[in-house]
Design a protein around this motif. Structure first.
Motif, PDB file in Angstrom:
ATOM      1  N   PHE A 141       0.847  -1.192   0.000  1.00  0.00           N
ATOM      2  CA  PHE A 141       0.000   0.000   0.000  1.00  0.00           C
ATOM      3  C   PHE A 141       0.885   1.246   0.000  1.00  0.00           C
ATOM      4  O   PHE A 141       1.875   1.315   0.732  1.00  0.00           O
ATOM      5  N   ILE A 142       0.525   2.211  -0.833  1.00  0.00           N
ATOM      6  CA  ILE A 142       1.226   3.488  -0.881  1.00  0.00           C
ATOM      7  C   ILE A 142       0.183   4.591  -0.733  1.00  0.00           C
ATOM      8  O   ILE A 142      -0.818   4.607  -1.452  1.00  0.00           O
ATOM      9  N   TRP A 143       0.405   5.500   0.209  1.00  0.00           N
ATOM     10  CA  TRP A 143      -0.517   6.602   0.442  1.00  0.00           C
ATOM     11  C   TRP A 143      -0.059   7.830  -0.344  1.00  0.00           C
ATOM     12  O   TRP A 143       1.121   8.224  -0.260  1.00  0.00           O
ATOM     13  N   VAL A 144      -0.983   8.417  -1.106  1.00  0.00           N
ATOM     14  CA  VAL A 144      -0.655   9.548  -1.966  1.00  0.00           C
ATOM     15  C   VAL A 144      -1.666  10.664  -1.746  1.00  0.00           C
ATOM     16  O   VAL A 144      -2.883  10.425  -1.747  1.00  0.00           O
ATOM     17  N   ASN A 145      -1.160  11.875  -1.570  1.00  0.00           N
ATOM     18  CA  ASN A 145      -2.019  13.052  -1.529  1.00  0.00           C
ATOM     19  C   ASN A 145      -2.241  13.506  -2.971  1.00  0.00           C
ATOM     20  O   ASN A 145      -1.304  13.971  -3.628  1.00  0.00           O
ATOM     21  N   PRO A 146      -3.448  13.369  -3.507  1.00  0.00           N
ATOM     22  CA  PRO A 146      -3.677  13.666  -4.929  1.00  0.00           C
ATOM     23  C   PRO A 146      -3.562  15.151  -5.255  1.00  0.00           C
ATOM     24  O   PRO A 146      -3.342  15.506  -6.416  1.00  0.00           O
ATOM     25  N   ASP A 147      -3.697  16.010  -4.260  1.00  0.00           N
ATOM     26  CA  ASP A 147      -3.619  17.450  -4.510  1.00  0.00           C
ATOM     27  C   ASP A 147      -2.177  17.936  -4.648  1.00  0.00           C
ATOM     28  O   ASP A 147      -1.874  18.767  -5.507  1.00  0.00           O
ATOM     29  N   SER A 148      -1.297  17.400  -3.811  1.00  0.00           N
ATOM     30  CA  SER A 148       0.103  17.845  -3.840  1.00  0.00           C
ATOM     31  C   SER A 148       1.027  16.862  -4.539  1.00  0.00           C
ATOM     32  O   SER A 148       2.154  17.208  -4.907  1.00  0.00           O
ATOM     33  N   GLY A 149       0.563  15.609  -4.704  1.00  0.00           N
ATOM     34  CA  GLY A 149       1.416  14.577  -5.283  1.00  0.00           C
ATOM     35  C   GLY A 149       2.368  13.958  -4.288  1.00  0.00           C
ATOM     36  O   GLY A 149       3.175  13.086  -4.653  1.00  0.00           O
ATOM     37  N   GLU A 150       2.282  14.346  -3.038  1.00  0.00           N
ATOM     38  CA  GLU A 150       3.194  13.825  -2.022  1.00  0.00           C
ATOM     39  C   GLU A 150       2.836  12.386  -1.668  1.00  0.00           C
ATOM     40  O   GLU A 150       1.669  12.051  -1.440  1.00  0.00           O
ATOM     41  N   VAL A 151       3.864  11.543  -1.623  1.00  0.00           N
ATOM     42  CA  VAL A 151       3.693  10.167  -1.153  1.00  0.00           C
ATOM     43  C   VAL A 151       3.927  10.191   0.348  1.00  0.00           C
ATOM     44  O   VAL A 151       5.048  10.397   0.815  1.00  0.00           O
ATOM     45  N   THR A 152       2.856   9.999   1.101  1.00  0.00           N
ATOM     46  CA  THR A 152       2.908  10.217   2.547  1.00  0.00           C
ATOM     47  C   THR A 152       3.183   8.956   3.364  1.00  0.00           C
ATOM     48  O   THR A 152       3.479   9.052   4.553  1.00  0.00           O
ATOM     49  N   GLY A 153       3.075   7.795   2.767  1.00  0.00           N
ATOM     50  CA  GLY A 153       3.313   6.573   3.531  1.00  0.00           C
ATOM     51  C   GLY A 153       3.385   5.349   2.641  1.00  0.00           C
ATOM     52  O   GLY A 153       2.976   5.381   1.477  1.00  0.00           O
ATOM     53  N   ALA A 154       3.908   4.282   3.205  1.00  0.00           N
ATOM     54  CA  ALA A 154       4.005   3.012   2.480  1.00  0.00           C
ATOM     55  C   ALA A 154       3.982   1.874   3.485  1.00  0.00           C
ATOM     56  O   ALA A 154       4.535   1.993   4.592  1.00  0.00           O
ATOM     57  N   TYR A 155       3.334   0.778   3.117  1.00  0.00           N
ATOM     58  CA  TYR A 155       3.255  -0.393   3.987  1.00  0.00           C
ATOM     59  C   TYR A 155       3.376  -1.641   3.124  1.00  0.00           C
ATOM     60  O   TYR A 155       2.647  -1.808   2.151  1.00  0.00           O
ATOM     61  N   ARG A 156       4.315  -2.508   3.494  1.00  0.00           N
ATOM     62  CA  ARG A 156       4.649  -3.667   2.657  1.00  0.00           C
ATOM     63  C   ARG A 156       3.658  -4.815   2.786  1.00  0.00           C
ATOM     64  O   ARG A 156       2.993  -4.955   3.801  1.00  0.00           O
TER      65      ARG A 156
END
Length: 415
Positions: free
Chosen positions: A234-249
């Protein structure tokens, strides 16, 4: 000299009779060891009258193999009593059982997930239209273009890697996951094994059709809406800024004593998050000052490097329910669909027809390979450039999800 080997539980009192299968041997001495059950003992003992004349009624000596002999006998039947007392503990039971065939040959019955990982990597590398070693060397060339994601805010420190117990690691992982799921400004994007190049193409195609970045990401989420048990990162993405805020394997089961391999999984998914963050920066949030030609080369490199990415969290899972062969086939299908392997072009602009309808490569038959239980499912070279319908790829994903209970946010288990 009469010898009786006695095992098990025997009620004894002072001068109790000891009898073997054929005759009276003697009786116990007055020095009888007792337990909480008074006159009940449990031991493996050798009883000998020590005389050799077989005279009945003679008091005999009791020698307990599980305790010292106090110098009474140093050996019995040539066996050193000291060696017996100091013997090492028996070896742990092993699942690696020898099966003796009719021909008298021993054959090891391995776990079905004990696959040749090196062979798998070599097979997919051979299908790539580029040299893996040369592609690895290009990392330095694009060093200034990489974006480090914010997912490192949840990374384990080196000190934690050296000090945390397995239980502490699991607890902190759960806490990190809860924090990430509570991130209201980000979308949780599932990314399957080897799927990042296809996801990149899907996003580019969606943007070309006039969809927003958020809609493109939602399309990936919807793709897994009917597959809650899918084994994915899982990869968390802020669609407004494009920032990848987290990841979980993707979670996996590991052998006892080797749980620290899970730290490697954390590092692998962080690298995946960096690749995705870098793609988003140049493909979605491009700047006028960006060099289009170099951007295209960089995106191609981000896709190509997935050939040698760390997939151990998928293909080194010791869970007996894990479909390792299916996962390997899925990795190949995803890389082939994106044109990374299988003879496809890796430097072309994706179009609407290239992406969404692509799937697994033809030519992979059940039962092929040197060993059906351990050989990876590798598409035939001649047909690997032909992409199967989208439904076939979805069927692979469904088959992998079957037999995996729960979602991807559960607790790691140690075999």
């Amino acid at each position: 000299m009469d010898i009786l080997l006695s095992t098990g539980s025997q009620a004894v009192n002072t001068y109790s009779s000891i009898v073997d299968l054929s005759k009276y041997v003697g009786d116990t001495s007055t020095n009888v060891e007792k337990t909480n059950d008074e006159n009940l003992t449990f031991a493996m003992c050798l009883y000998t009258n020590g005389a050799g004349d077989g005279l009945p009624g003679k008091t005999i000596a009791k020698i307990d193999l599980l305790s010292g002999t106090n110098g009474l006998y140093n050996t019995i039947l040539g066996i050193s009593m000291t060696d017996i007392v100091n013997r090492p503990p028996p070896a742990d039971a092993s699942d690696n059982i020898k099966d003796i065939t009719d021909e008298g040959k021993g054959e090891t019955t391995d776990n079905k997930n004990d696959v040749d990982i090196d062979k798998f990597y070599a097979a997919i590398a051979s299908e790539a239209p580029f040299s893996v070693e040369e592609e690895k060397s290009r990392e330095a060339e694009f060093e200034d273009m990489y974006v480090k994601s914010s997912a490192y805010l949840y990374a384990f420190t080196e000190e934690e890697k050296n000090t945390l117990s397995h239980d502490e690691y699991i607890e902190k992982s759960k806490e990190n996951l809860e924090s990430l799921n509570a991130e209201s400004g980000s979308l949780r994007i599932p990314v399957g094994a080897g799927e990042l190049p296809r996801l990149m193409d899907d996003i580019l195609s969606a943007l070309a059709e006039g969809l927003s970045f958020a809609e493109a990401l939602q399309g990936q989420i919807d793709r897994y809406s009917d597959n809650e048990n899918a084994q994915v990162d899982f990869i968390w993405v802020n669609p407004d800024s494009g920032e990848v805020t987290g990841a979980y394997r993707k979670e996996r089961e590991v052998d006892d004593g080797e749980w620290t391999q899970l730290f490697d999984d954390d590092s692998a998914v962080l690298r995946l998050a960096d690749d995705f963050a870098s793609f988003i920066r140049y493909a979605v949030f491009a700047l006028e000052s960006d060099d289009p030609e170099r951007v295209q080369e960089f995106i191609t490199h981000l896709k190509n490097k997935q050939v040698y990415a760390d997939y151990l969290r998928y293909i080194a899972d010791t869970d007996s329910q894990a479909d390792i062969q299916g996962i390997m086939e899925l990795i190949i299908a995803n890389l082939t669909a994106a044109g990374v392997i299988g003879g496809g072009s890796t430097d072309k602009e994706p179009d609407n027809g290239d992406i969404a309808g692509s799937g697994a490569a033809d030519g992979t038959e059940e039962g092929s390979g040197e060993n059906n239980e351990t050989a990876p499912l590798i598409p035939d070279t001649e047909s690997s450039s032909e992409l199967a319908p989208k439904e076939e790829l979805e069927e692979i994903i469904d088959s992998i999800a079957d037999g995996n209970d729960g979602d991807n946010a559960g607790e790691e288990t140690v075999a």
